[in-house]
Scaffold this motif. Sequence first.
Motif, PDB file in Angstrom:
ATOM      1  N   ASN A 288     -13.681  95.524 -35.339  1.00 39.34           N
ATOM      2  CA  ASN A 288     -13.472  96.904 -34.917  1.00 39.34           C
ATOM      3  C   ASN A 288     -14.201  97.841 -35.889  1.00 39.34           C
ATOM      4  OD1 ASN A 288     -11.836  97.165 -37.200  1.00 39.34           O
ATOM      5  ND2 ASN A 288      -9.929  97.105 -36.054  1.00 39.34           N
ATOM      6  N   PRO A 289     -14.221  99.147 -35.639  1.00 40.44           N
ATOM      7  CA  PRO A 289     -14.936 100.060 -36.533  1.00 40.44           C
ATOM      8  C   PRO A 289     -14.459 100.019 -37.991  1.00 40.44           C
ATOM      9  CG  PRO A 289     -14.506 101.145 -34.464  1.00 40.44           C
ATOM     10  CD  PRO A 289     -13.761  99.837 -34.433  1.00 40.44           C
ATOM     11  N   ALA A 290     -13.228  99.575 -38.226  1.00 39.10           N
ATOM     12  CA  ALA A 290     -12.712  99.472 -39.598  1.00 39.10           C
ATOM     13  C   ALA A 290     -13.124  98.161 -40.264  1.00 39.10           C
ATOM     14  CB  ALA A 290     -11.193  99.597 -39.598  1.00 39.10           C
ATOM     15  N   GLY A 291     -13.802  97.286 -39.515  1.00 35.28           N
ATOM     16  CA  GLY A 291     -14.268  96.020 -40.069  1.00 35.28           C
ATOM     17  C   GLY A 291     -13.289  94.879 -39.943  1.00 35.28           C
ATOM     18  N   GLU A 292     -12.164  95.099 -39.271  1.00 32.98           N
ATOM     19  CA  GLU A 292     -11.159  94.047 -39.095  1.00 32.98           C
ATOM     20  C   GLU A 292     -11.516  93.176 -37.896  1.00 32.98           C
ATOM     21  OE1 GLU A 292      -7.423  96.888 -40.394  1.00 32.98           O
ATOM     22  OE2 GLU A 292      -8.148  96.891 -38.328  1.00 32.98           O
ATOM     23  N   GLU A 293     -11.220  91.878 -37.991  1.00 30.64           N
ATOM     24  CA  GLU A 293     -11.436  90.979 -36.854  1.00 30.64           C
ATOM     25  C   GLU A 293     -10.317  91.164 -35.842  1.00 30.64           C
ATOM     26  OE1 GLU A 293     -11.892  86.867 -37.836  1.00 30.64           O
ATOM     27  OE2 GLU A 293     -14.014  87.128 -38.247  1.00 30.64           O
ATOM     28  N   VAL A 294     -10.694  91.376 -34.587  1.00 27.03           N
ATOM     29  CA  VAL A 294      -9.740  91.524 -33.495  1.00 27.03           C
ATOM     30  C   VAL A 294     -10.242  90.705 -32.305  1.00 27.03           C
ATOM     31  CG1 VAL A 294      -8.904  93.797 -34.212  1.00 27.03           C
ATOM     32  CG2 VAL A 294     -10.845  93.639 -32.675  1.00 27.03           C
ATOM     33  N   THR A 295      -9.369  90.468 -31.353  1.00 28.05           N
ATOM     34  CA  THR A 295      -9.732  89.704 -30.163  1.00 28.05           C
ATOM     35  C   THR A 295     -10.159  90.648 -29.042  1.00 28.05           C
ATOM     36  OG1 THR A 295      -8.124  88.014 -30.743  1.00 28.05           O
ATOM     37  CG2 THR A 295      -8.931  88.006 -28.487  1.00 28.05           C
ATOM     38  N   SER A 296     -11.331  90.383 -28.485  1.00 26.13           N
ATOM     39  CA  SER A 296     -11.834  91.131 -27.339  1.00 26.13           C
ATOM     40  C   SER A 296     -11.692  90.244 -26.103  1.00 26.13           C
ATOM     41  CB  SER A 296     -13.307  91.491 -27.549  1.00 26.13           C
ATOM     42  OG  SER A 296     -13.865  92.008 -26.357  1.00 26.13           O
ATOM     43  N   SER A 297     -11.109  90.799 -25.042  1.00 26.51           N
ATOM     44  CA  SER A 297     -10.914  90.025 -23.811  1.00 26.51           C
ATOM     45  C   SER A 297     -12.067  90.195 -22.837  1.00 26.51           C
ATOM     46  CB  SER A 297      -9.613  90.441 -23.131  1.00 26.51           C
ATOM     47  OG  SER A 297      -9.713  91.789 -22.713  1.00 26.51           O
ATOM     48  N   SER A 298     -12.822  91.291 -22.987  1.00 23.76           N
ATOM     49  CA  SER A 298     -13.913  91.591 -22.060  1.00 23.76           C
ATOM     50  C   SER A 298     -14.964  92.436 -22.767  1.00 23.76           C
ATOM     51  CB  SER A 298     -13.412  92.374 -20.845  1.00 23.76           C
ATOM     52  OG  SER A 298     -12.374  91.705 -20.187  1.00 23.76           O
ATOM     53  N   THR A 299     -16.173  92.371 -22.235  1.00 21.19           N
ATOM     54  CA  THR A 299     -17.270  93.212 -22.717  1.00 21.19           C
ATOM     55  C   THR A 299     -18.037  93.693 -21.501  1.00 21.19           C
ATOM     56  OG1 THR A 299     -17.475  91.880 -24.725  1.00 21.19           O
ATOM     57  CG2 THR A 299     -19.353  93.265 -24.160  1.00 21.19           C
ATOM     58  N   PHE A 300     -18.437  94.965 -21.517  1.00 16.27           N
ATOM     59  CA  PHE A 300     -19.332  95.385 -20.449  1.00 16.27           C
ATOM     60  C   PHE A 300     -20.597  95.986 -21.039  1.00 16.27           C
ATOM     61  CE2 PHE A 300     -16.778  99.403 -20.487  1.00 16.27           C
ATOM     62  CZ  PHE A 300     -17.777 100.359 -20.458  1.00 16.27           C
ATOM     63  N   TYR A 301     -21.675  95.875 -20.252  1.00 19.47           N
ATOM     64  CA  TYR A 301     -22.996  96.349 -20.643  1.00 19.47           C
ATOM     65  C   TYR A 301     -23.414  97.404 -19.629  1.00 19.47           C
ATOM     66  CZ  TYR A 301     -22.639  92.010 -23.207  1.00 19.47           C
ATOM     67  OH  TYR A 301     -22.200  91.006 -24.032  1.00 19.47           O
ATOM     68  N   ALA A 302     -23.833  98.569 -20.120  1.00 20.77           N
ATOM     69  CA  ALA A 302     -24.179  99.683 -19.248  1.00 20.77           C
ATOM     70  C   ALA A 302     -25.436 100.375 -19.771  1.00 20.77           C
ATOM     71  CB  ALA A 302     -23.011 100.667 -19.201  1.00 20.77           C
ATOM     72  N   LEU A 303     -25.828 101.438 -19.101  1.00 23.35           N
ATOM     73  CA  LEU A 303     -26.965 102.227 -19.572  1.00 23.35           C
ATOM     74  C   LEU A 303     -26.651 102.790 -20.955  1.00 23.35           C
ATOM     75  CD1 LEU A 303     -27.864 104.124 -16.288  1.00 23.35           C
ATOM     76  CD2 LEU A 303     -29.170 102.295 -17.382  1.00 23.35           C
ATOM     77  N   PRO A 304     -27.648 102.927 -21.812  1.00 20.01           N
ATOM     78  CA  PRO A 304     -27.388 103.400 -23.178  1.00 20.01           C
ATOM     79  C   PRO A 304     -26.885 104.836 -23.245  1.00 20.01           C
ATOM     80  CG  PRO A 304     -29.744 103.240 -22.779  1.00 20.01           C
ATOM     81  CD  PRO A 304     -29.064 102.651 -21.584  1.00 20.01           C
ATOM     82  N   THR A 305     -27.027 105.582 -22.176  1.00 22.18           N
ATOM     83  CA  THR A 305     -26.588 106.985 -22.155  1.00 22.18           C
ATOM     84  C   THR A 305     -25.102 107.147 -21.883  1.00 22.18           C
ATOM     85  OG1 THR A 305     -27.243 107.069 -19.840  1.00 22.18           O
ATOM     86  CG2 THR A 305     -28.849 107.851 -21.457  1.00 22.18           C
ATOM     87  N   GLU A 306     -24.420 106.084 -21.502  1.00 20.89           N
ATOM     88  CA  GLU A 306     -22.980 106.167 -21.222  1.00 20.89           C
ATOM     89  C   GLU A 306     -22.210 106.458 -22.515  1.00 20.89           C
ATOM     90  OE1 GLU A 306     -21.803 106.417 -18.344  1.00 20.89           O
ATOM     91  OE2 GLU A 306     -23.357 105.531 -17.098  1.00 20.89           O
ATOM     92  N   THR A 307     -21.118 107.215 -22.399  1.00 20.14           N
ATOM     93  CA  THR A 307     -20.278 107.556 -23.546  1.00 20.14           C
ATOM     94  C   THR A 307     -18.966 106.795 -23.445  1.00 20.14           C
ATOM     95  OG1 THR A 307     -21.234 109.753 -23.616  1.00 20.14           O
ATOM     96  CG2 THR A 307     -19.167 109.449 -24.774  1.00 20.14           C
ATOM     97  N   CYS A 308     -18.698 105.942 -24.424  1.00 18.22           N
ATOM     98  CA  CYS A 308     -17.466 105.140 -24.442  1.00 18.22           C
ATOM     99  C   CYS A 308     -16.980 104.989 -25.879  1.00 18.22           C
ATOM    100  CB  CYS A 308     -17.713 103.765 -23.843  1.00 18.22           C
ATOM    101  SG  CYS A 308     -18.377 103.779 -22.183  1.00 18.22           S
ATOM    102  N   PRO A 309     -16.458 106.053 -26.493  1.00 20.24           N
ATOM    103  CA  PRO A 309     -16.029 105.926 -27.883  1.00 20.24           C
ATOM    104  C   PRO A 309     -14.842 104.981 -28.040  1.00 20.24           C
ATOM    105  CG  PRO A 309     -15.419 108.070 -26.993  1.00 20.24           C
ATOM    106  CD  PRO A 309     -16.236 107.379 -25.951  1.00 20.24           C
ATOM    107  N   ALA A 310     -14.662 104.456 -29.241  1.00 16.97           N
ATOM    108  CA  ALA A 310     -13.504 103.611 -29.538  1.00 16.97           C
ATOM    109  C   ALA A 310     -12.235 104.369 -29.143  1.00 16.97           C
ATOM    110  CB  ALA A 310     -13.483 103.255 -31.021  1.00 16.97           C
ATOM    111  N   LYS A 311     -11.230 103.640 -28.691  1.00 20.76           N
ATOM    112  CA  LYS A 311      -9.926 104.131 -28.238  1.00 20.76           C
ATOM    113  C   LYS A 311      -9.942 104.677 -26.817  1.00 20.76           C
ATOM    114  CE  LYS A 311      -8.486 105.534 -32.881  1.00 20.76           C
ATOM    115  NZ  LYS A 311      -7.948 106.666 -33.666  1.00 20.76           N
ATOM    116  N   SER A 312     -11.107 104.696 -26.158  1.00 25.42           N
ATOM    117  CA  SER A 312     -11.161 105.167 -24.776  1.00 25.42           C
ATOM    118  C   SER A 312     -10.392 104.214 -23.878  1.00 25.42           C
ATOM    119  CB  SER A 312     -12.612 105.255 -24.296  1.00 25.42           C
ATOM    120  OG  SER A 312     -13.318 106.234 -25.011  1.00 25.42           O
ATOM    121  N   ARG A 313      -9.922 104.734 -22.760  1.00 26.61           N
ATOM    122  CA  ARG A 313      -9.169 103.925 -21.801  1.00 26.61           C
ATOM    123  C   ARG A 313     -10.122 103.510 -20.687  1.00 26.61           C
ATOM    124  NH1 ARG A 313      -3.739 106.614 -20.298  1.00 26.61           N
ATOM    125  NH2 ARG A 313      -5.152 108.265 -19.605  1.00 26.61           N
TER     126      ARG A 313
END
Length: 104
Positions: free
Chosen positions: A46-71
């Motif tokens: 995560n942004p703090a450098g801690e290891e966490v489990t990710s269940s999914s990843t999505f790939y989109a156009l680089p112009t999309e805005t998806c900051p950490a903590k977004s729903r």
Amino acid sequence: MLIPGWLLQHEVTVEAWVSEGPYGPKYSAPVVVRCFLEEKTRMVRNPAGEEVTSSSTFYALPTETCPAKSRVTLPSGRVTTVIASYRHDAGTLPAPAHREVQLQ
């Protein structure tokens, strides 16, 4: 070069995190994002450098805005949270520019 449109086969709904309010998190209005969704569990940082489990990843156009903590609402209806979002730009290399968004 951008990620090809034909790869963006899925749609997710993103409510970008704005701030913490007195009654919990505040989000922007929902936006539908075309993407390539990979539902695969893996360890990420995560942004703090801690290891966490990710269940999914999505790939989109680089112009999309998806900051950490977004729903994010996935096509299945499952609601999850953004762990981290990274913009990938290959410069002059023949690789597509895109945004990688890691989800809880």
